[in-house]
Design a protein around this motif. Sequence first.
Motif, mmCIF file in Angstrom:
data_model
loop_
_atom_site.group_PDB
_atom_site.id
_atom_site.type_symbol
_atom_site.label_atom_id
_atom_site.label_comp_id
_atom_site.label_asym_id
_atom_site.label_seq_id
_atom_site.Cartn_x
_atom_site.Cartn_y
_atom_site.Cartn_z
ATOM 1 N N UNK A 1 15.439 20.034 4.842
ATOM 2 C CA UNK A 1 14.583 19.999 6.012
ATOM 3 C C UNK A 1 13.391 19.063 5.794
ATOM 4 N N UNK A 2 12.825 19.113 4.574
ATOM 5 C CA UNK A 2 11.667 18.257 4.307
ATOM 6 C C UNK A 2 12.065 16.779 4.293
ATOM 7 N N UNK A 3 13.323 16.477 3.946
ATOM 8 C CA UNK A 3 13.786 15.095 3.981
ATOM 9 C C UNK A 3 13.847 14.588 5.419
ATOM 10 N N UNK A 4 14.303 15.435 6.328
ATOM 11 C CA UNK A 4 14.375 15.059 7.736
ATOM 12 C C UNK A 4 12.975 14.805 8.306
ATOM 13 N N UNK A 5 12.052 15.700 8.007
ATOM 14 C CA UNK A 5 10.679 15.546 8.504
ATOM 15 C C UNK A 5 10.044 14.283 7.922
ATOM 16 N N UNK A 6 10.249 14.054 6.632
ATOM 17 C CA UNK A 6 9.674 12.865 5.987
ATOM 18 C C UNK A 6 10.279 11.581 6.562
ATOM 19 N N UNK A 7 11.575 11.588 6.855
ATOM 20 C CA UNK A 7 12.220 10.408 7.430
ATOM 21 C C UNK A 7 11.666 10.099 8.824
ATOM 22 N N UNK A 8 11.549 11.121 9.660
ATOM 23 C CA UNK A 8 10.984 10.924 11.000
ATOM 24 C C UNK A 8 9.537 10.456 10.896
ATOM 25 N N UNK A 9 8.809 10.992 9.941
ATOM 26 C CA UNK A 9 7.407 10.617 9.742
ATOM 27 C C UNK A 9 7.286 9.138 9.350
ATOM 28 N N UNK A 10 8.128 8.681 8.452
ATOM 29 C CA UNK A 10 8.085 7.278 8.016
ATOM 30 C C UNK A 10 8.457 6.342 9.161
ATOM 31 N N UNK A 11 9.468 6.728 9.955
ATOM 32 C CA UNK A 11 9.848 5.908 11.110
ATOM 33 C C UNK A 11 8.692 5.840 12.107
ATOM 34 N N UNK A 12 8.027 6.971 12.342
ATOM 35 C CA UNK A 12 6.886 6.984 13.261
ATOM 36 C C UNK A 12 5.753 6.109 12.732
ATOM 37 N N UNK A 13 5.526 6.126 11.417
ATOM 38 C CA UNK A 13 4.476 5.287 10.817
ATOM 39 C C UNK A 13 4.770 3.810 11.020
ATOM 40 N N UNK A 14 5.998 3.403 10.748
ATOM 41 C CA UNK A 14 6.368 1.998 10.883
ATOM 42 C C UNK A 14 6.274 1.566 12.348
ATOM 43 N N UNK A 15 6.747 2.407 13.252
ATOM 44 C CA UNK A 15 6.687 2.067 14.675
ATOM 45 C C UNK A 15 5.249 1.979 15.174
ATOM 46 N N UNK A 16 4.379 2.850 14.679
ATOM 47 C CA UNK A 16 2.966 2.775 15.066
ATOM 48 C C UNK A 16 2.347 1.455 14.618
ATOM 49 N N UNK A 17 2.651 1.038 13.418
ATOM 50 C CA UNK A 17 2.106 -0.229 12.918
ATOM 51 C C UNK A 17 2.609 -1.390 13.769
ATOM 52 N N UNK A 18 3.910 -1.397 14.063
ATOM 53 C CA UNK A 18 4.483 -2.475 14.869
ATOM 54 C C UNK A 18 3.885 -2.488 16.265
ATOM 55 N N UNK A 19 3.772 -1.322 16.886
ATOM 56 C CA UNK A 19 3.235 -1.260 18.249
ATOM 57 C C UNK A 19 1.775 -1.677 18.317
ATOM 58 N N UNK A 20 0.994 -1.310 17.334
ATOM 59 C CA UNK A 20 -0.413 -1.710 17.339
ATOM 60 C C UNK A 20 -0.540 -3.218 17.134
ATOM 61 N N UNK A 21 0.303 -3.781 16.284
ATOM 62 C CA UNK A 21 0.251 -5.224 16.064
ATOM 63 C C UNK A 21 0.751 -6.019 17.259
ATOM 64 N N UNK A 22 1.653 -5.441 18.047
ATOM 65 C CA UNK A 22 2.153 -6.136 19.227
ATOM 66 C C UNK A 22 1.126 -6.203 20.354
ATOM 67 N N UNK A 23 0.203 -5.255 20.375
ATOM 68 C CA UNK A 23 -0.771 -5.233 21.464
ATOM 69 C C UNK A 23 -1.747 -6.388 21.303
ATOM 70 N N UNK A 24 -2.066 -6.993 22.434
ATOM 71 C CA UNK A 24 -2.996 -8.119 22.392
ATOM 72 C C UNK A 24 -4.423 -7.594 22.410
ATOM 73 N N UNK A 25 -5.296 -8.351 21.776
ATOM 74 C CA UNK A 25 -6.697 -7.975 21.761
ATOM 75 C C UNK A 25 -7.356 -8.293 23.088
ATOM 76 N N UNK A 26 -8.486 -7.704 23.313
ATOM 77 C CA UNK A 26 -9.243 -7.975 24.533
ATOM 78 C C UNK A 26 -9.837 -9.376 24.445
ATOM 79 N N UNK A 27 -9.707 -10.127 25.525
ATOM 80 C CA UNK A 27 -10.148 -11.509 25.511
ATOM 81 C C UNK A 27 -11.587 -11.680 25.963
ATOM 82 N N UNK A 28 -12.217 -10.634 26.356
ATOM 83 C CA UNK A 28 -13.592 -10.741 26.824
ATOM 84 C C UNK A 28 -13.771 -9.984 28.121
#
Length: 116
Positions: A1-28
């Motif tokens: 069970x802990x392997x499943x939770x850890x796997x989902x957690x790692x996928x969520x971490x990677x997706x969060x990083x990708x999604x934050x990097x894809x967002x454009x910054x405010x231009x002013x």
Amino acid sequence: MDTLIATIHIIACVMLVVLVLLQSGKEGMGVIFGGGSGSVFGSSGAGGLLVKLTAVFGAVFLITSLAYNSYTGRGAKPDTSVMEGAPIEQKAAPAENKKPGQNLFEEQKTPAEQKQ
């Protein structure tokens, strides 16, 4: 069970990083009044979709963090110490018959020798 939770957690971490990097910054201040560049995602940019996905993966990250903590913490005993099996160092015994101001390397005399 802990392997499943850890796997989902790692996928969520990677997706969060990708999604934050894809967002454009405010231009002013122009962005606030409706300005901004057109993009593949439409005239408003990818903000709506990426913000929603970021919120979803942020919630998944939070839930998996709490679930993993509660799942792994059930067997822990709060009254035990991590230092329970640690070896104990023996300190050297203090020097006997040492007088204040006496050099440690000076040969100690017996009371009979001191009277002479």
